[in-house]
Write a protein that holds these residues in place. Structure first.
Motif, mmCIF file in Angstrom:
data_model
loop_
_atom_site.group_PDB
_atom_site.id
_atom_site.type_symbol
_atom_site.label_atom_id
_atom_site.label_comp_id
_atom_site.label_asym_id
_atom_site.label_seq_id
_atom_site.Cartn_x
_atom_site.Cartn_y
_atom_site.Cartn_z
ATOM 1 N N ALA A 87 0.858 -1.202 0.000
ATOM 2 C CA ALA A 87 0.000 0.000 0.000
ATOM 3 C C ALA A 87 0.886 1.242 0.000
ATOM 4 O O ALA A 87 2.065 1.153 0.396
ATOM 5 N N PRO A 88 0.386 2.386 -0.474
ATOM 6 C CA PRO A 88 1.215 3.586 -0.515
ATOM 7 C C PRO A 88 1.793 3.963 0.856
ATOM 8 O O PRO A 88 2.870 4.558 0.927
ATOM 9 N N ASP A 89 1.134 3.521 1.940
ATOM 10 C CA ASP A 89 1.684 3.846 3.263
ATOM 11 C C ASP A 89 2.706 2.825 3.751
ATOM 12 O O ASP A 89 3.205 2.891 4.876
ATOM 13 N N GLY A 90 2.970 1.791 2.914
ATOM 14 C CA GLY A 90 4.012 0.814 3.292
ATOM 15 C C GLY A 90 3.441 -0.489 3.805
ATOM 16 O O GLY A 90 4.165 -1.476 3.923
ATOM 17 N N ARG A 91 2.205 -0.525 4.077
ATOM 18 C CA ARG A 91 1.562 -1.743 4.558
ATOM 19 C C ARG A 91 1.524 -2.767 3.432
ATOM 20 O O ARG A 91 1.270 -2.411 2.287
ATOM 21 N N VAL A 92 1.753 -4.023 3.777
ATOM 22 C CA VAL A 92 1.713 -5.065 2.748
ATOM 23 C C VAL A 92 0.274 -5.529 2.603
ATOM 24 O O VAL A 92 -0.337 -5.994 3.567
ATOM 25 N N LEU A 93 -0.258 -5.364 1.402
ATOM 26 C CA LEU A 93 -1.656 -5.729 1.191
ATOM 27 C C LEU A 93 -1.769 -7.212 0.851
ATOM 28 O O LEU A 93 -2.685 -7.889 1.277
ATOM 29 N N ALA A 94 -0.836 -7.657 0.077
ATOM 30 C CA ALA A 94 -0.881 -9.077 -0.284
ATOM 31 C C ALA A 94 0.553 -9.548 -0.594
ATOM 32 O O ALA A 94 1.378 -8.769 -1.076
ATOM 33 N N SER A 96 2.545 -13.301 -2.052
ATOM 34 C CA SER A 96 2.305 -14.680 -2.490
ATOM 35 C C SER A 96 2.961 -15.706 -1.574
ATOM 36 O O SER A 96 2.557 -16.854 -1.537
ATOM 37 N N ASP A 97 3.955 -15.314 -0.843
ATOM 38 C CA ASP A 97 4.703 -16.315 -0.067
ATOM 39 C C ASP A 97 4.455 -16.230 1.431
ATOM 40 O O ASP A 97 4.590 -17.228 2.136
ATOM 41 N N VAL A 98 4.107 -15.012 1.916
ATOM 42 C CA VAL A 98 4.041 -14.801 3.376
ATOM 43 C C VAL A 98 2.712 -14.130 3.729
ATOM 44 O O VAL A 98 2.132 -13.406 2.889
ATOM 45 N N GLU A 99 2.289 -14.413 4.923
ATOM 46 C CA GLU A 99 1.068 -13.744 5.404
ATOM 47 C C GLU A 99 1.355 -12.257 5.540
ATOM 48 O O GLU A 99 2.280 -11.869 6.262
ATOM 49 N N PRO A 100 0.533 -11.384 4.908
ATOM 50 C CA PRO A 100 0.810 -9.943 4.940
ATOM 51 C C PRO A 100 0.766 -9.369 6.361
ATOM 52 O O PRO A 100 1.569 -8.485 6.668
ATOM 53 N N GLU A 101 -0.099 -9.920 7.231
ATOM 54 C CA GLU A 101 -0.205 -9.365 8.563
ATOM 55 C C GLU A 101 1.106 -9.503 9.347
ATOM 56 O O GLU A 101 1.397 -8.714 10.242
ATOM 57 N N THR A 102 1.842 -10.530 9.031
ATOM 58 C CA THR A 102 3.092 -10.759 9.778
ATOM 59 C C THR A 102 4.227 -9.880 9.252
ATOM 60 O O THR A 102 5.320 -9.857 9.828
ATOM 61 N N MET A 103 3.944 -9.226 8.136
ATOM 62 C CA MET A 103 5.049 -8.515 7.495
ATOM 63 C C MET A 103 5.124 -7.066 7.957
ATOM 64 O O MET A 103 4.085 -6.422 8.180
ATOM 65 N N ALA A 104 6.380 -6.579 8.102
ATOM 66 C CA ALA A 104 6.579 -5.196 8.544
ATOM 67 C C ALA A 104 6.314 -4.247 7.379
ATOM 68 O O ALA A 104 6.112 -4.701 6.247
ATOM 69 N N SER A 105 6.307 -2.991 7.671
ATOM 70 C CA SER A 105 6.090 -1.998 6.611
ATOM 71 C C SER A 105 7.213 -2.102 5.577
ATOM 72 O O SER A 105 8.396 -2.250 5.934
ATOM 73 N N HIS A 106 6.772 -2.050 4.311
ATOM 74 C CA HIS A 106 7.754 -2.185 3.232
ATOM 75 C C HIS A 106 8.072 -0.862 2.586
ATOM 76 O O HIS A 106 8.711 -0.827 1.525
ATOM 77 N N LEU A 107 7.653 0.216 3.215
ATOM 78 C CA LEU A 107 7.812 1.525 2.593
ATOM 79 C C LEU A 107 9.278 1.881 2.330
ATOM 80 O O LEU A 107 9.616 2.493 1.330
ATOM 81 N N PHE A 108 10.110 1.415 3.236
ATOM 82 C CA PHE A 108 11.529 1.812 3.092
ATOM 83 C C PHE A 108 12.436 0.749 2.459
ATOM 84 O O PHE A 108 13.648 0.812 2.529
#
Ligand code: ADP
Length: 591
Positions: A87-94, A96-108
């Motif tokens: 997502a534009p704020d860095g949140r992982v929306l989806a 294919s390999d990992v649950e998005p909720e477990t993932m940290a912000s990808h913005l950086f």
């Protein structure tokens, strides 16, 4: 170990080609890897854009998260890559390999930042989420100028590396195959280039063994071809030279074998290396035994050894006359260097002068003998003349006696001069022999009959033993009578009263031998070889009255008939003089 020319040609080529190959392989591997990655990145960008387009409908309000995730899983499966929607704020929306909720912000994440600022981002790094090195490509997904999300496609680096490794292997394999082919070609080419050299070597081996007709046909017109032609010319030249040397050697050998002078060659150590047949006979040695032995051992004659030593000490040619010794003849020895042939070797020439010395002696004796022979009657004549002048003329009977003696002396002188002239005529061949078949009886009997009274006066028995089966001989009857007369005359003169003189004749198929045998005083062995010489008298005191020419005349007459004359004798017991004549062929035997 020496390096062959083949290796010298092949190895540099090989090294050069291998270096070029290696450089090419390294360059290719780098180039192919780079373009592979660039290609992949481009491909992944397109994929990310396609994924963006495909997932855009589920991004509007956040109500379709499940569908979005399903779609992402599906697309990731189709692409064989990891797909992440941020997502534009860095949140992982989806993801294919990992649950998005477990993932940290990808913005950086670097690729996300790059995509936001440059419109497209890529990175190769270790994934914080899946803990492996990955290649990431991210693109922003916009709709009506508004950023909906960032789509990221990732491939594990291991996969990319695997592909690159197989490309690298293919390149290396190709380089190796090319290298191997080059090696075989390089060796083959070097081999082909060197084949004329190999042929040349074999040809030279054969030339060395004397096969001068070994010619090579050049297969190329280059320097190697020239080399083969030069070899052919060399072989021809060598053949001519060897033939010339052979000729020269044969001529030299013939000269050495037939020359009357003895020739020896001794090497620097003094060992005899060569001697010719004349040297063998003059020095009385055998070539087989002489070769390889030292010069002094071979000649065994101290004077000759001294000459040779003098040459070795001074290095100057030596020449010396060596008087006849019991062991050797009268010789002239010349020792000189064999320079140009072998350093320190010596050439020894031995000339046998015995014959010349003997002829000189005979000539000297002849002159002295003739003077002596003339002196006696001349002195006698002088004495008679003096006696007559001193008064004997006044005594006519005495004068008569002296005149008789003068007559006798003059007769003797005349006979001697006649015999000398006769001998000289026979010797010079000016008296032609009138050869005709004559019987042996005719040769022998007239002389016997003529001398019988003389033999009887000397109280000798003269006996003839001539067989009935004697063949006729070829001869000049008058001359042959003279031969028998001379022999009988001597036999009577040199046989004491009471002795026996026998005339015999024997024959073989083509020769008749007539012998006059006596029981007289005989001849000493040392003078026997000389009695046929002119003026030779074995015992001057006893043979006074003879001229010493009788046997010389007999010898020349017999030799003019082609026959031989010889004498055998035992001193004190008697002598036998024989001469042989040829049987007159085609004439039947007669008495
Ligand atoms: P000469 O006139 O002296 O007999 P010859 O030539 O006939 O000359 O012989 C030479 C010498 O050979 C003689 O002086 C003698 O010494 C020796 N001679 C020849 N015949 C006989 C013989 N039958 N017996 C012994 N001596 C011989």
């Amino acid at each position: 170990m020496p390096i062959s020319i083949r290796s010298r040609i092949a190895i540099p080529y090989l090294v050069l080609i291998l270096l070029v190959m290696a450089a090419l392989a390294i360059y290719l591997i780098g180039f192919v890897g780079d373009s592979y990655r660039a290609n992949l990145q481009e491909q992944m960008t397109v994929q990310a854009q396609l994924v963006g387009d495909a997932v855009a409908p589920w991004l509007d309000d956040g109500q379709h998260t499940a569908d979005l995730r399903q779609q992402v899983a599906y697309l990731a499966d189709v692409l064989g890559a990891r797909v992440t929607i941020v997502a534009p704020d860095g949140r992982v929306l989806a993801d294919s390999d990992v649950e998005p909720e477990t993932m940290a912000s990808h913005l950086f994440r670097p690729e996300v930042q790059q995509a936001l600022t440059a419109g497209q981002g890529s990175a190769i790094r270790l994934s914080d989420t899946v803990r492996m090195r990955m290649m990431y490509v991210a693109v922003p997904l916009q709709e009506d100028g508004q950023l909906l999300a960032i789509v990221r496609v990732a491939l594990p680096l291991s996969e990319i590396e695997r592909d690159l490794a197989s490309i690298r292997r293919a390149i290396l394999l190709a380089a190796l195959v090319a290298g191997a082919v080059t090696l075989v070609l390089a060796v083959g080419i070097a081999d082909r280039m060197l084949s004329p050299l190999r042929r040349l070597r074999h040809a030279m081996d054969r030339v060395m063994q004397g096969e001068f007709d070994t010619h090579l046909v050049p297969t190329s017109r280059d320097e190697l071809g020239e080399l083969l032609l030069a070899h052919n010319r060399m072989a021809d030249h060598l053949k001519q030279t060897m033939a010339r040397l052979d000729d020269e050697r044969s001529q030299l050998r013939a000269v050495l074998e037939h020359m009357a002078d003895g020739v020896l060659i001794a090497d620097a150590e003094g060992q005899v290396q060569m001697l010719n047949p004349s040297a063998e006979s003059i020095l009385d040695v055998d070539a087989q035994r002489a070769l390889g032995r030292s010069f002094p051992q071979v000649v065994r004659e101290h004077q000759m050894i001294d000459v040779w030593q003098a040459y070795r000490e001074t290095g100057e040619s030596q020449e010396q006359l060596i008087e006849a010794t019991p062991r050797g003849p009268f010789v002239r020895v010349v020792v000189s260097s064999l320079s140009g042939v072998e350093a320190g070797a010596s050439l020894i020439i031995v000339q046998d002068l015995s014959q010349i010395r003997r002829l000189e002696t005979v000539r000297r004796e002849f002159v002295s003998n003739i003077s002596h022979e003339l002196r006696t009657p001349l002195a006698s004549l002088r004495a008679i003349a003096d006696t007559l002048r001193d008064g004997a003329l006044d005594d006519p009977p005495a004068a008569e006696r002296f005149l008789d003696r003068m007559d006798a002396e003059i007769d003797a002188l005349t006979q001697m001069v006649e015999e000398l002239m006769e001998l000289s005529r026979i010797e010079s061949g000016r008296v032609p022999m009138r050869l005709a078949p004559v019987t042996v009886a005719d040769v022998v009997w007239p002389a016997i009959e003529r001398l019988r009274p003389q033999a009887e006066r000397a109280d000798l028995v003269l006996h003839a033993d001539i067989g009935d089966d004697m063949p006729m001989v070829l001869g000049d009857l008058v001359r042959l009578n003279q031969v028998v007369t001379n022999l009988l005359h001597n036999a009577i003169k040199f046989t004491p009263p009471g002795g026996l003189i026998t005339v015999r004749a024997e024959h073989t198929a083509d020769m008749v031998t007539i012998c006059v045998e006596d029981t007289g005083i005989g001849i000493a062995p040392d003078v026997l070889p000389r009695i046929f010489e002119r003026f030779y008298k074995a015992d001057r005191a006893r043979s006074e009255g003879g001229t010493g020419l009788g046997l010389a005349i007999a010898k020349h007459i017999v030799q003019s008939h082609g026959g031989a004359i010889w004498a055998e004798s035992v001193e004190g017991q008697g002598s036998t003089f024989c001469f042989s004549l040829f049987v007159a062929q085609d004439v039947s035997a007669s008495r």
